[in-house]
Design a protein around this motif. Sequence first.
Motif, mmCIF file in Angstrom:
data_model
loop_
_atom_site.group_PDB
_atom_site.id
_atom_site.type_symbol
_atom_site.label_atom_id
_atom_site.label_comp_id
_atom_site.label_asym_id
_atom_site.label_seq_id
_atom_site.Cartn_x
_atom_site.Cartn_y
_atom_site.Cartn_z
ATOM 1 N N ALA A 1 15.474 -47.326 5.027
ATOM 2 C CA ALA A 1 14.823 -48.344 5.586
ATOM 3 C C ALA A 1 13.438 -48.744 4.725
ATOM 4 O O ALA A 1 12.964 -47.766 4.274
ATOM 5 C CB ALA A 1 14.386 -48.166 6.916
ATOM 6 N N THR A 2 13.054 -49.733 4.502
ATOM 7 C CA THR A 2 11.904 -50.249 3.742
ATOM 8 C C THR A 2 10.633 -49.572 4.393
ATOM 9 O O THR A 2 9.838 -49.085 3.188
ATOM 10 C CB THR A 2 11.588 -51.911 3.826
ATOM 11 O OG1 THR A 2 12.922 -52.569 3.445
ATOM 12 C CG2 THR A 2 10.554 -52.217 2.799
ATOM 13 N N GLN B 1 17.212 -32.488 1.264
ATOM 14 C CA GLN B 1 17.609 -31.769 2.436
ATOM 15 C C GLN B 1 16.320 -31.858 3.547
ATOM 16 O O GLN B 1 16.547 -31.552 4.448
ATOM 17 C CB GLN B 1 17.820 -30.346 2.034
ATOM 18 C CG GLN B 1 16.556 -29.343 1.662
ATOM 19 C CD GLN B 1 17.036 -27.870 1.299
ATOM 20 O OE1 GLN B 1 18.329 -27.683 1.733
ATOM 21 N NE2 GLN B 1 16.279 -27.059 1.070
ATOM 22 N N LYS B 2 15.096 -32.372 3.200
ATOM 23 C CA LYS B 2 14.149 -32.369 4.185
ATOM 24 C C LYS B 2 14.468 -33.736 5.024
ATOM 25 O O LYS B 2 13.786 -33.865 6.153
ATOM 26 C CB LYS B 2 12.799 -32.532 3.603
ATOM 27 C CG LYS B 2 12.414 -31.303 2.739
ATOM 28 C CD LYS B 2 11.166 -31.670 2.000
ATOM 29 C CE LYS B 2 10.795 -30.383 1.231
ATOM 30 N NZ LYS B 2 9.824 -30.768 0.002
ATOM 31 N N PHE B 3 15.050 -34.670 4.670
ATOM 32 C CA PHE B 3 15.522 -35.810 5.213
ATOM 33 C C PHE B 3 16.887 -35.930 5.815
ATOM 34 O O PHE B 3 17.845 -35.411 5.464
ATOM 35 C CB PHE B 3 15.211 -37.220 4.224
ATOM 36 C CG PHE B 3 13.958 -37.083 3.649
ATOM 37 C CD1 PHE B 3 12.834 -37.621 4.355
ATOM 38 C CD2 PHE B 3 13.689 -36.620 2.323
ATOM 39 C CE1 PHE B 3 11.649 -37.726 3.525
ATOM 40 C CE2 PHE B 3 12.545 -36.393 1.760
ATOM 41 C CZ PHE B 3 11.454 -37.077 2.407
ATOM 42 N N ARG B 4 16.813 -36.526 7.178
ATOM 43 C CA ARG B 4 18.183 -36.606 7.641
ATOM 44 C C ARG B 4 19.168 -37.726 7.014
ATOM 45 O O ARG B 4 18.699 -38.661 6.467
ATOM 46 C CB ARG B 4 17.946 -37.321 9.135
ATOM 47 C CG ARG B 4 19.076 -37.596 10.070
ATOM 48 C CD ARG B 4 19.175 -38.356 11.327
ATOM 49 N NE ARG B 4 18.192 -37.922 12.305
ATOM 50 C CZ ARG B 4 17.047 -38.531 12.868
ATOM 51 N NH1 ARG B 4 16.773 -39.399 12.299
ATOM 52 N NH2 ARG B 4 16.264 -37.679 13.791
ATOM 53 N N VAL B 5 20.340 -37.346 6.890
ATOM 54 C CA VAL B 5 21.277 -37.890 6.164
ATOM 55 C C VAL B 5 22.233 -38.773 7.203
ATOM 56 O O VAL B 5 22.532 -38.112 7.961
ATOM 57 C CB VAL B 5 22.274 -36.865 5.201
ATOM 58 C CG1 VAL B 5 23.050 -36.141 5.808
ATOM 59 C CG2 VAL B 5 23.038 -38.170 4.091
ATOM 60 N N ILE B 6 22.506 -39.842 6.905
ATOM 61 C CA ILE B 6 23.564 -40.671 7.851
ATOM 62 C C ILE B 6 25.041 -40.369 7.105
ATOM 63 O O ILE B 6 25.029 -41.072 5.982
ATOM 64 C CB ILE B 6 23.266 -42.145 7.813
ATOM 65 C CG1 ILE B 6 21.513 -42.436 8.211
ATOM 66 C CG2 ILE B 6 24.027 -42.824 8.744
ATOM 67 C CD1 ILE B 6 21.268 -41.584 9.510
ATOM 68 N N ALA B 7 25.867 -39.763 7.824
ATOM 69 C CA ALA B 7 27.180 -39.781 7.458
ATOM 70 C C ALA B 7 28.096 -40.403 8.254
ATOM 71 O O ALA B 7 28.001 -40.887 9.502
ATOM 72 C CB ALA B 7 27.489 -38.146 7.461
ATOM 73 N N THR C 1 25.979 -38.352 12.347
ATOM 74 C CA THR C 1 27.243 -38.837 12.153
ATOM 75 C C THR C 1 27.795 -40.091 12.838
ATOM 76 O O THR C 1 27.576 -40.102 14.041
ATOM 77 C CB THR C 1 28.204 -37.726 12.342
ATOM 78 O OG1 THR C 1 27.888 -36.593 11.473
ATOM 79 C CG2 THR C 1 29.557 -37.988 11.627
ATOM 80 N N VAL C 2 28.138 -40.972 12.262
ATOM 81 C CA VAL C 2 28.622 -42.344 12.945
ATOM 82 C C VAL C 2 30.220 -42.512 12.536
ATOM 83 O O VAL C 2 30.536 -41.847 11.820
ATOM 84 C CB VAL C 2 28.007 -43.623 12.618
ATOM 85 C CG1 VAL C 2 26.357 -43.351 13.122
ATOM 86 C CG2 VAL C 2 27.974 -43.826 10.950
ATOM 87 N N CYS D 1 25.406 -48.625 8.094
ATOM 88 C CA CYS D 1 24.258 -49.499 7.666
ATOM 89 C C CYS D 1 23.115 -49.805 8.703
ATOM 90 O O CYS D 1 22.040 -49.873 8.543
ATOM 91 C CB CYS D 1 24.946 -50.599 7.305
ATOM 92 S SG CYS D 1 25.828 -50.386 5.653
ATOM 93 N N ARG D 2 23.618 -49.853 10.025
ATOM 94 C CA ARG D 2 22.817 -50.192 10.992
ATOM 95 C C ARG D 2 21.668 -48.965 11.353
ATOM 96 O O ARG D 2 20.485 -49.099 11.568
ATOM 97 C CB ARG D 2 23.376 -50.525 12.315
ATOM 98 C CG ARG D 2 24.263 -51.973 12.242
ATOM 99 C CD ARG D 2 24.519 -52.516 13.570
ATOM 100 N NE ARG D 2 25.095 -51.440 14.657
ATOM 101 C CZ ARG D 2 26.430 -51.356 14.653
ATOM 102 N NH1 ARG D 2 27.371 -52.072 13.756
ATOM 103 N NH2 ARG D 2 26.821 -50.359 15.574
#
Length: 295
Positions: free
Chosen positions: A174-175, A192-198, A221-222, A229-230
């Motif tokens: 996000a911006t 690895q310090k940041f949450r990843v969206i999978a 995880t979605v 994207c959301r």
Amino acid sequence: MHSPITLEALHILDAIDRRGSFAAAANELNRAPSSLSYQIQKLEQDLDIMIFDRSGHKANFTEAGKLILESGRAILNATDKLVNDATILANGWELDIALAYDGIVPVETFFPLVDALGNVSKTRVRLQEEILAGCWESLATDRADLLVCPKTDSLPHDVKSETIGQMSMVWVAATNHYIHKRKGVFDEQARQKFRVIAIADTAIEQPAISVNILHKQPRLTVTNFDAKCRALIDGLGIGTIPKQVAEKYMKQERLKIIDGSQETTTDIIMAWRRNKIGEAKSWCIQYLKKHWKLM
């Protein structure tokens, strides 16, 4: 046991109900009203039930008659479908075709194909989103007839594939995500310090695959690409998405490419099982060869 209820009788009952009278139904069916009356009376005798209540000025369906009418319509609809399906098969076109696609490919990419196929065939199309190993499982288990997804290192022996295009993937957040304030290289240690969206792998039987996810990295995880994207736009984490999708959200100032991240390019292929090929699948393969264009 031979049933006295014929398709012709069911058509007559349907016409009488829709038209409101024996005379109007006879006109629609191009029959004499006396012919219809005789056939209904004979049906009542054979079944030993009253289909119409004739006590008033107008013949109305009895409860038993209504039951025959409604059940008969279901039979007529099923018969029409049977004839239609048989006609499609007789002409060599499959009744249904399922096209699976990896979630990173926008579903609207296939809308022109569906529209064009409808001009040459009545084959029913199902577009189904699959993720990672689920793509290949859908082909192996016949959940899908044709697959469009990123190229893999090896193919099952009974699968044929063709490269139809390429896709660039970029790291975004996000911006206003705090990752954009960081300094230094964007390597695995930084990631690895940041949450990843999978997106969850849709495989049911096969082992799931994960891409761009580190072992100790926080994760959300979605279930589909739109949800990913959301989640990214809402600032819940970082992730990779196709460059053309990212550009759309960047113009809206909702997403931003992460500084120092590397853009990667992957081949997009279509794949199908060699031993199962019909007119509709063959047509779709040729169409994608000629007209593939990411939306």
